[in-house]
Design an enzyme around this catalytic site. Structure first.
Site, PDB file in Angstrom:
ATOM      1  N   ASP B 310       1.001  -0.807   0.205  1.00  0.00           N
ATOM      2  CA  ASP B 310      -0.133  -0.063   0.002  1.00  0.00           C
ATOM      3  C   ASP B 310       0.796   0.953  -0.049  1.00  0.00           C
ATOM      4  O   ASP B 310       1.669   1.270   0.991  1.00  0.00           O
ATOM      5  CB  ASP B 310      -0.904   0.055   1.115  1.00  0.00           C
ATOM      6  CG  ASP B 310      -2.221  -0.852   0.594  1.00  0.00           C
ATOM      7  OD1 ASP B 310      -2.019  -1.129   0.098  1.00  0.00           O
ATOM      8  OD2 ASP B 310      -2.500  -1.497   2.140  1.00  0.00           O
ATOM      9  N   ASP B 347      -8.405  22.871   9.803  1.00  0.00           N
ATOM     10  CA  ASP B 347      -8.897  21.793   9.834  1.00  0.00           C
ATOM     11  C   ASP B 347      -7.186  20.787  10.524  1.00  0.00           C
ATOM     12  O   ASP B 347      -6.404  21.519  10.717  1.00  0.00           O
ATOM     13  CB  ASP B 347      -8.378  22.317   7.859  1.00  0.00           C
ATOM     14  CG  ASP B 347      -7.778  21.192   7.177  1.00  0.00           C
ATOM     15  OD1 ASP B 347      -7.798  20.145   7.750  1.00  0.00           O
ATOM     16  OD2 ASP B 347      -7.891  20.889   6.204  1.00  0.00           O
ATOM     17  N   ALA B 382     -18.107  15.806   1.795  1.00  0.00           N
ATOM     18  CA  ALA B 382     -18.221  15.008   1.051  1.00  0.00           C
ATOM     19  C   ALA B 382     -18.787  15.536  -0.633  1.00  0.00           C
ATOM     20  O   ALA B 382     -18.540  15.000  -1.418  1.00  0.00           O
ATOM     21  CB  ALA B 382     -19.071  13.970   1.132  1.00  0.00           C
ATOM     22  N   MET B 386     -14.952  20.754  -0.151  1.00  0.00           N
ATOM     23  CA  MET B 386     -14.282  22.098   0.353  1.00  0.00           C
ATOM     24  C   MET B 386     -14.415  22.238   1.670  1.00  0.00           C
ATOM     25  O   MET B 386     -14.941  21.325   2.100  1.00  0.00           O
ATOM     26  CB  MET B 386     -15.095  23.204  -0.660  1.00  0.00           C
ATOM     27  CG  MET B 386     -14.305  22.691  -2.039  1.00  0.00           C
ATOM     28  SD  MET B 386     -15.106  24.899  -2.545  1.00  0.00           S
ATOM     29  CE  MET B 386     -17.495  24.718  -2.191  1.00  0.00           C
ATOM     30  N   SER B 387     -13.058  22.871   2.148  1.00  0.00           N
ATOM     31  CA  SER B 387     -13.055  24.012   3.095  1.00  0.00           C
ATOM     32  C   SER B 387     -12.893  25.173   3.765  1.00  0.00           C
ATOM     33  O   SER B 387     -13.051  25.393   2.327  1.00  0.00           O
ATOM     34  CB  SER B 387     -12.668  22.391   4.416  1.00  0.00           C
ATOM     35  OG  SER B 387     -11.027  22.625   3.711  1.00  0.00           O
ATOM     36  N   ASP B 530     -10.140  -5.921   2.739  1.00  0.00           N
ATOM     37  CA  ASP B 530      -8.214  -6.823   1.859  1.00  0.00           C
ATOM     38  C   ASP B 530      -8.702  -7.680   2.302  1.00  0.00           C
ATOM     39  O   ASP B 530      -7.880  -9.009   1.354  1.00  0.00           O
ATOM     40  CB  ASP B 530      -7.303  -5.886   2.992  1.00  0.00           C
ATOM     41  CG  ASP B 530      -6.791  -4.861   2.592  1.00  0.00           C
ATOM     42  OD1 ASP B 530      -7.004  -4.484   2.056  1.00  0.00           O
ATOM     43  OD2 ASP B 530      -6.471  -4.655   3.600  1.00  0.00           O
TER      44      ASP B 530
END
Lengths: 561, 663
Positions: B310, B347, B382, B386-387, B530
């Site tokens: 990953d 944020d 979502a 944006m924020s 997974d």
């Protein structure tokens, strides 16, 4: 100097021709077009039509193996009956009687297993019919059997997640009519050109210079000689084998015969290379074989040219033909024992102790230095699997060969294949030197007598067929012991080899990367040689010490046998 | 001396325990699992019977007695090697087991709590744990959230969060709840928990032999049979030679001599050390905090030639970082930085924090307190992608700042009849092309510029991949990024291949595809989605923080949950196989060499000439003065070499010193 040049020319010709033959055989067994197809294609088609073989049908390993075993069983029974009834059958010019039951069994097994051990002299035991319809036919098909099994193993190793290994009947047919037959025809003409005989005439009665009457046997020899060499059979038309002037008249015929007995085995190595799509893999095997051959040849030559304290001569000619000389006799003795041919142009019994030991050792290694046609290749692949398994771990991966994992099942089969001839050589020799029947026909005393017994069972277990001839083996004990030895030595390997072929075919192929254990470089060649010498050879060290080695030291001390 | 504790292979306790265990292991039922040593044991038994009979008849052979003693030593040394290896693994497992067997569990039966022993818990039972309780069994959290101290198994002191649902629901028996209360559904039968399995793997008796080990045992047994044939046939050869030399057959080889010869020739070294190598391989993995659920997995790890890794956490540091402010035409970098910083103040994501930090570093802009009532933080949603922030400046201006992906901002601006400048478009596609993530900042409907967010590739990872490549292992990076971004990071990290925009089912498909091409694939995973891929992979390393489903599907669990561990696992697997190979090769070569000491020595008296010269004396190159001394010294050497090689078997080959490639 002349000798050295002859040896080098022989080896160079071998190196030059083997890859060509190998490529040709690859085409034959892959079913591609090749030069013999226009010549004998009609014959192949006819055989399939007569026998109802479907040339496109392939089968799994058990069916393939069943075909091999059944065909060989029929061969043994047919050959046995032919000998038992030869007095009632045609082409018996000398009115020879029926062959004894135990000799018939021994000879039937011997020719079917590609050993061609002969407890008899051909000219005064077997009728022309037996020689031609029985022995010569088996010379072809026993060689064909070996080639077929080798091809099946190659397919198993190179096919990816497959079940089928081809068709035994197709492989057998192709090996006989495209490989053995054309080469045999060419060789027969060349040998006849050199003076080998090919006739149905009666024996000639001649009066010698001393005034005694001598019978000179004749027969259709050249054709049988050609195939006995090419198929690494080795069973001579005459008792003296390739030392007989009618079988091997000139140095050039000798050269051809030597080349013939090794060329298909050497070629098959390159056939394998074509299947594996790697010339390097093939050369690695070829080099391994070549180096072992060269070592044996070196020791043997040194021993023969050395001073013999007992006879107080250097370069002993006892048992050798003057038209070949020491070098060509030793070379012949070495290549006839590295391959499982067993034809001889000199009496191995009279070789110097170490030279005789080299011959014996070559056989004991399992007939893998070029070896018998087919059997040499599948024999050395057994040792490759062993080497890969032992040394391959050292790169930090579980062992793999040609990208296929070598696991418990393959190891089990590998061990069985190595054990089979080993049991014959070690245990049967032990039995023979412990029971009166085994010692009764011994004509030489001391270590040499032991060597003769050891050689006989090595020859049977390794399917070679050559002998230290002073041991009388045409009796119930030896005929039966050697016959069972030959069967174990042949099918005790073929069965596990086919099982390996079947199991390897099913596996997936891990692509090569820098983490792969390489089986095509010098390092691997050296490891393979070591494993062959340690596992295949050193287990015979005690026997060697009590046979040829002590004889050698005694000779140096002036004691002969 | 001061390093004694760390470098010591085993403690006094382990050694004492192993000493007693090596006698317990003389049990024929256990011995028969190791055919080579079993044969030595039978030989020792036979010589013991012979000397006993001799003593009863009033004879005593000092030679036979010494042989017998050393044969027993050979067996015991082999047993000791195995016992020590077991002891080392068990010491670690035992302390865990101790903590657990005494644990009581609060079992929920029809809504009522009952106190039961942890060992009585069955699969499907529901138990309750409060702060301070030790979790009694492996299970899934079905209700609640708690912080759990997993240091008992991971050695990591920081507590981890375990909560119902999602990817962090699995708990391990033996760990301790620190805060809050959780309800747990037991997922393992008694005796089959991780711990139990871990203990079973290092205990010789219960240990399942791995495929390669089985194959090797077959090979060693085969060699033993070959040498048995040699030894069995030897008296017959000797009998013939004695007769030919005119010596009485009573001088033939005795049974103790033949047994000694056999023991010297068969591969006792590797036979004695084989299981110790296997167990200590498992143990080394355990020391790296990885639990393998089968020994087979370790061998498979050595064979792995494709690793699916990953991107996040393995190849790159978990998060993207802001590295540059690129202004649009008409703005300065500083202005952009200021706006970006304001928009990111609330944020709390690592990306957001990295923007604040970068602005501070580049333009010395301090994070401002936002006490104004008019300040409204717009959290990331979502729907809008944006924020941002809406605030009123001291002079009364309204500042409405947004940051987000270029498509989100474009949509936002165009909806407000704004205009998305072309040069910003260029910057965005330029950054994307380099594998970076462009974050567009807009204020009051005007695009100010772009923040360059970049994946930071872990230090040293490129060298590691190069090393793997030399070992023949291909690395494939799995990422949800678009192909452009993925390619850029792949190039920077030096992975061989990448799978971009990967969904869990793509992983599975990729594994199948690689396997179809003959590769052995190793992967690491944690989420429930997974699980299929972990099960399909040849080596599936599940993170301990992952779900129970993932842990069940994989064949190894990393207690540290460190994604780079997969590489170490592969190295441990390779080390195990190399150690096995090296000792096998050594053993075979070494055992066969003893031929040359023994055979000439026992045969010198044969074929002695009338002048008294012994022809085989020449071969006695070691000048051993009697057959007895030759045999005895070989047998003693044969026994001691096992002891001498125990450290190598336990520690494994030092693979750094061996070049892994070049064969």
């Amino acid at each position: 100097m002349n000798d050295a040049i002859q040896l080098i020319i022989f080896l160079l010709v071998l190196i030059a021709i083997a890859p060509l033959i190998g490529k040709f055989m690859a085409k034959v067994f892959m079913g591609e077009n090749h030069i013999m197809k226009p010549v004998f294609g009609w014959l192949e088609k006819m055989i399939y039509r007569l026998t109802g073989i479907d040339s496109n049908e392939e089968c799994n390993w058990t069916t393939y193996l069943f075909g091999v075993l059944l065909f060989n069983l029929y061969g043994i029974v047919f050959l046995f009956l032919l000998q038992m009834l030869q007095a009632f059958l045609p082409l018996n010019n000398e009115n020879l009687p029926n062959v004894s039951w135990h000799l018939s069994i021994n000879t039937a097994v011997s020719f079917v297993t590609n050993t061609n051990w002969q407890s008899y002299s051909g000219e005064n035991t077997m009728s022309y019919l037996v020689q031609m319809l029985g022995l010569t036919v088996q010379n072809f098909v026993s060689a064909g059997t070996g080639i077929s099994v080798a091809i099946a193993l190659i397919r198993g190793l190179t096919r990816k997640t497959a079940d089928s290994l081809g068709s035994f009947w197709v492989d057998l047919t192709r090996s006989v009519i495209y490989v053995l037959l054309p080469l045999a025809i060419v060789l027969t003409f060349l040998l006849v050109g050199q003076g080998a005989i090919q006739t149905f005439s009666h024996s000639i009665k001649a009066t010698t210079l001393q005034g005694t009457e001598q019978i000179i046997p004749l027969g259709p020899a050249a054709s049988q000689i050609a195939i006995k060499q090419l198929g690494t059979n080795g069973g001579g038309f005459f008792g003296a084998n390739s030392a007989h002037p009618f079988e091997n008249p000139t140095p050039f015929s000798n050269f051809l015969e030597m080349l013939a007995l090794i060329i298909i085995s050497a070629g098959l190595v390159f056939t394998y290379g074509h299947y594996a799509r790697s010339k390097r893999q093939a050369w690695a095997i070829f080099l391994t074989m070549f180096i072992l051959l060269a070592i044996g040849l070196g020791v043997s030559l040194w021993s023969e040219y050395s001073h013999n304290t007992v006879l107080n001569i250097s370069g002993n000619m006892e048992g050798k033909e003057t038209r070949f000389g020491i070098a060509n006799s030793v070379l012949f003795s070495v290549i006839t024992t590295v391959t499982s041919c067993g034809a001889v142009n000199a009496m191995h019994d009279s070789l110097s102790p170490l030279s005789g030991m080299v011959s014996m050792f070559n056989i004991m290694l399992g007939e893998i230095i070029f070896g018998g046609v087919g059997s040499g290749l599948y024999g050395i692949i057994i040792f490759i699997l062993l080497t890969v398994f032992i040394a391959g771990l050292m790169v930090g991966r579980t062992p793999e060969f040609l990208g296929k994992k070598v696991e418990a099942f393959e190891m089990k089969m590998t061990i069985l294949a190595i054990l089979a001839p080993s049991i014959v050589i070690k245990l049967f020799t032990a039995i023979a030197c412990s029971v009166p029947a085994g010692l009764a026909t011994l004509t030489n005393a001391g270590p040499h007598g032991f060597s003769e017994i050891l050689y006989a069972f090595s020859s049977a277990g390794g399917n070679n067929g050559s002998a230290f001839g002073a041991l009388g083996t045409n009796n119930i004990f030896y005929n039966m012991m050697l016959a069972s030895g030959m069967i174990i030595g042949r099918f005790g390997i073929i069965v596990p080899v086919m099982a390996i072929a079947g199991s390897m075919a099913k596996k997936r192929i891990t692509p090569e990367s820098s983490g792969t254990f390489r089986t095509d470089n010098w390092l691997f060649v050296m490891m393979l040689i070591s494993i062959i010498l340690i596992v295949g050879g050193l287990t015979f060290f005690p026997a060697m010490v009590l046979g040829p080695i002590v004889e050698h030291f005694l000779m140096n001390l002036g004691v002969g046998f | 001396m001061e390093k004694r504790n760390t470098s010591r292979l085993f403690t006094r306790e382990i050694a004492i325990q192993a000493f007693f265990d090596s006698f317990k292991k003389l049990n024929p039922l256990l011995m028969v699992k190791n055919p080579v040593i079993f044969i030595v044991g039978i030989g020792a038994l036979m010589t013991t019977v012979i000397i006993s009979v001799d003593i009863m008849n009033g004879h005593f052979s000092s030679f036979n007695f010494q042989i017998t003693l050393w044969l027993w030593f050979t067996v015991l040394f082999a047993n000791f090697a195995e016992a020590v290896a077991e002891g080392r693994g068990k010491a670690q497992a035992d302390s865990l087991r101790k903590s657990r067997t005494q644990t009581k569990a609060r079992l929920l039966v029809h809504g009522k709590e009952e106190i039961v022993l942890a060992t009585d818990l069955k699969k499907g039972d529901i138990i309750i744990c409060d702060a301070g309780d030790i979790i009694a069994a492996d299970g899934d959290v079905t209700d609640g959230i708690a912080s759990v101290d997993e240091s008992a198994i991971t050695g990591e002191s920081a507590p981890v969060i375990r909560e119902s649902g999602g990817d962090r629901c699995a708990v391990t028996g033996g760990t301790k709840v620190i805060s809050d209360r959780i309800t747990i559904k037991v997922t393992s039968e008694p005796g089959f928990t991780f711990l139990d399995r871990m203990i079973a793997l290092v205990e010789g008796a219960k240990r399942q032999k791995t495929p390669n080990e089985i194959a090797l045992i077959i090979l060693l047994s085969g060699l033993t049979i070959i040498f048995l044939l040699v030894v069995i046939s030897l008296p017959a050869y000797f009998g013939y030679s004695l007769k030919a030399s005119g010596i009485s057959s009573s001088h033939n080889l005795t049974l103790p001599v033949l047994i000694s010869l056999l023991v010297c020739l068969i591969p006792t070294t590797i036979g004695g050390l084989l299981s110790a190598i296997g167990i200590s391989g498992m143990d080394r993995l355990l020391r790296k905090n990885v639990i393998a659920t089968s020994g087979k997995a370790i061998e498979a790890a050595g064979d792995t030639d494709v690793l699916l890794l990953d991107k996040t956490g393995t190849i790159t540091l978990g998060n993207r970082m802001a590295t540059e402010f690129i202004p649009a035409d008409g703005f300065t970098s500083e202005k952009l930085a200021d706006a970006a910083q304001l928009a990111s103040l609330a944020d709390e994501t690592p990306e957001g924090r990295s923007i604040v930090v970068l602005a501070k570093e580049q333009f010395n802009l301090r994070a401002r307190e936002m006490q104004s009532l008019d300040t409204v933080f717009i959290p990331f949603a979502a729907q809008t992608s944006m924020s941002g922030i809406d605030l009123r400046t001291p002079d009364g201006h309204l500042r409405s700042i947004r940051k987000g992906s270029s498509s989100a901002i474009r949509k936002f601006i165009e909806n407000n009849n704004g205009f998305f400048p072309e040069n910003v478009e260029e910057i965005v596609s330029d950054l994307s092309g380099k594998g970076a993530t462009p974050l567009v900042v807009a204020e009051n409907g005007q695009v100010m510029g772009v923040i360059h967010l970049k994946d930071i590739v872990k230090g040293g990872i490129k060298q590691r991949f190069a090393q793997l490549r030399l070992m023949g292992i291909r690395t494939v990076m799995i990422t949800g990024d678009n192909p452009q971004t993925a390619a850029a990071i792949a190039a920077e990290a030096g992975v061989d291949d990448f799978l971009a925009e990967a969904k869990p089912e793509d992983k599975l498909a990729r594994i199948r595809e690689e396997q179809a091409n003959g590769h052995l694939v190793g992967m690491i995973g944690d989420g429930t989605n997974d699980a299929p891929a972990l099960a399909q992979a040849d080596v599936g390393l599940a993170m301990n923080t992952g779900t129970q489903a993932a842990r069940e599907a994989g064949n190894m669990v990393d207690l540290d949950s460190n994604p780079t561990k997969l590489i170490e696992v592969v190295e441990t697997g390779k080390q195990l196989l190399m150690t096995r190979g090296a000792l096998t090769t050594f053993s075979i070569a070494n055992d066969v060499a003893k031929y040359f000491a023994i055979i000439p020595a026992i045969a010198t008296f044969l074929y002695v000439t009338s002048s008294g010269a012994a022809p085989l004396g020449v071969l006695n190159i070691m000048r051993l003065n009697s057959p007895e001394s030759a045999i005895l010294s070989a047998v003693i050497f044969n026994a001691l070499i096992i002891v001498a090689l125990i450290p190598l078997a336990l520690k494994g080959l030092n693979t750094d010193r061996f070049q892994l490639t070049g064969y």
